[in-house]
Design a protein around this motif. Structure first.
Motif, mmCIF file in Angstrom:
data_model
loop_
_atom_site.group_PDB
_atom_site.id
_atom_site.type_symbol
_atom_site.label_atom_id
_atom_site.label_comp_id
_atom_site.label_asym_id
_atom_site.label_seq_id
_atom_site.Cartn_x
_atom_site.Cartn_y
_atom_site.Cartn_z
ATOM 1 N N SER A 39 0.811 -1.223 0.000
ATOM 2 C CA SER A 39 0.000 0.000 0.000
ATOM 3 C C SER A 39 0.846 1.275 0.000
ATOM 4 N N ASP A 40 2.149 1.165 0.315
ATOM 5 C CA ASP A 40 3.026 2.337 0.277
ATOM 6 C C ASP A 40 3.343 2.789 -1.143
ATOM 7 N N LEU A 41 3.133 1.909 -2.124
ATOM 8 C CA LEU A 41 3.416 2.259 -3.518
ATOM 9 C C LEU A 41 2.317 3.194 -4.028
ATOM 10 N N PRO A 42 2.649 4.441 -4.370
ATOM 11 C CA PRO A 42 1.620 5.392 -4.824
ATOM 12 C C PRO A 42 0.949 4.901 -6.109
ATOM 13 N N PRO A 43 -0.347 5.120 -6.236
ATOM 14 C CA PRO A 43 -1.055 4.731 -7.470
ATOM 15 C C PRO A 43 -0.404 5.370 -8.697
ATOM 16 N N GLY A 44 -0.212 4.540 -9.715
ATOM 17 C CA GLY A 44 0.342 5.039 -10.968
ATOM 18 C C GLY A 44 1.845 5.129 -11.015
ATOM 19 N N MET A 45 2.527 4.877 -9.891
ATOM 20 C CA MET A 45 3.994 4.968 -9.887
ATOM 21 C C MET A 45 4.603 3.612 -10.204
ATOM 22 N N ALA A 46 5.630 3.594 -11.038
ATOM 23 C CA ALA A 46 6.304 2.350 -11.393
ATOM 24 C C ALA A 46 6.997 1.765 -10.171
ATOM 25 N N TYR A 47 6.829 0.462 -10.004
ATOM 26 C CA TYR A 47 7.406 -0.264 -8.869
ATOM 27 C C TYR A 47 8.913 -0.031 -8.760
ATOM 28 N N GLU A 48 9.634 -0.213 -9.860
ATOM 29 C CA GLU A 48 11.092 -0.085 -9.832
ATOM 30 C C GLU A 48 11.507 1.359 -9.559
ATOM 31 N N GLN A 49 10.744 2.329 -10.079
ATOM 32 C CA GLN A 49 11.067 3.727 -9.826
ATOM 33 C C GLN A 49 10.881 4.064 -8.354
ATOM 34 N N TYR A 50 9.846 3.507 -7.752
ATOM 35 C CA TYR A 50 9.601 3.754 -6.326
ATOM 36 C C TYR A 50 10.765 3.221 -5.483
ATOM 37 N N ILE A 51 11.235 2.029 -5.798
ATOM 38 C CA ILE A 51 12.376 1.474 -5.066
ATOM 39 C C ILE A 51 13.594 2.369 -5.238
ATOM 40 N N PHE A 52 13.851 2.808 -6.455
ATOM 41 C CA PHE A 52 15.012 3.642 -6.746
ATOM 42 C C PHE A 52 14.943 4.965 -5.988
ATOM 43 N N ASP A 53 13.754 5.564 -5.947
ATOM 44 C CA ASP A 53 13.599 6.882 -5.331
ATOM 45 C C ASP A 53 13.556 6.828 -3.808
ATOM 46 N N SER A 54 12.926 5.792 -3.261
ATOM 47 C CA SER A 54 12.628 5.778 -1.823
ATOM 48 C C SER A 54 13.457 4.801 -1.012
ATOM 49 N N GLY A 55 14.026 3.783 -1.670
ATOM 50 C CA GLY A 55 14.706 2.729 -0.909
ATOM 51 C C GLY A 55 13.752 1.772 -0.242
#
Length: 258
Positions: free
Chosen positions: A58-74
């Motif tokens: 649920s921490d993954l924002p709607p519409g945001m790419a999974y891999e980009q979220y990991i890269f940006d947020s850790g």
């Protein structure tokens, strides 16, 4: 589910040290991201030292790419179940390689954006992440595997498996093998680590991977239950005489294995 994992399966030997304690915590009722962070903290006790933090999906924002979220947020969004459980174990066992794959994904997203079709490079990155196996092997065995010359791979050259090391990497592959079936196959990537220690394989692999190399699909096909000593059934005469699984390359003429 996690309770059905057979940690004594030979392909899970490199994963058992971290995986079994994490599984016990999940089965005891701890939320899966918390259980995985608990095990990771023993490896990286200092704050911010771990390659990622496992967070609820649920921490993954709607519409945001999974891999980009990991890269940006850790943070690595983690659902309940086997697929994300094995993905987390891959982050713990191969932190340098997983970080490299994430960096390559992020670079591709920066170049091409998010599209309905990933493109050949991101497809190859995903294929590696989900279904790769890592093989250190003599040239003769590797060449026969590339040629799908199963008579040589599992017959004439069978003793060379004792001089080789095969480590499963892909988390989807590990998930599928919780309920093994003869047809399950890996995309095999050849490695040349200093030793067969996971840390050395991780270091070598992270340095070797590139977008161009993966896009060229440098893989060999391997039905993993054919590996000697991995499955009792492959000692039975006729096991390899199954063209629906052990498909012969068109250029290779091979007699049936007995």
């Amino acid at each position: 589910m996690i309770a059905t994992i057979n940690w004594r399966a030979p392909w899970l030997s490199p994963w058992r040290t971290l995986g079994e304690p994490a599984a016990h915590l999940v089965l005891a009722g701890m939320p899966q991201p918390e259980a995985l962070n608990n095990v990771a903290q023993a490896l990286w006790p200092a704050p911010g030292q771990a390659p990622v933090r496992f967070v609820p999906q649920s921490d993954l924002p709607p519409g945001m790419a999974y891999e980009q979220y990991i890269f940006d947020s850790g943070g690595c969004p983690t659902r309940k179940g086997l697929h994300d459980f094995f993905n987390a174990l891959a982050w713990m066992n191969f932190p340098l390689t997983k970080r490299r794959l994430n960096q390559l994904h992020a670079a591709q997203i920066a170049q091409t954006g998010i599209a309905p079709v990933r493109g050949p490079t991101r497809d190859a990155l995903t294929l590696f992440d989900e279904n790769a196996a890592l093989l250190r092997a003599p040239d003769a065995l590797w060449d026969a595997l590339v040629d799908k010359d199963w008579c040589r791979v599992f017959g004439e050259l069978r003793p060379l498996w004792q001089q080789s090391q095969l480590t499963l990497f892909g988390h989807a592959l590990l998930e599928k093998l919780v309920v093994p079936r003869k047809s399950m196959s890996a995309h095999v990537y050849r490695v040349h680590p200093a030793t067969d220690e996971i840390a050395d394989v991780d270091t070598w692999l992270a340095a070797d991977l590139s977008a161009d190399k993966l896009a060229s699909k440098p893989f060999a096909h391997l039905p993993v239950l054919g590996v000697p000593l991995w499955w009792l059934g492959n000692e039975v005469p006729g096991f390899y005489d199954d063209p629906s699984v052990f498909r012969v390359a068109r250029r290779t003429l091979a007699a049936p294995l007995k």
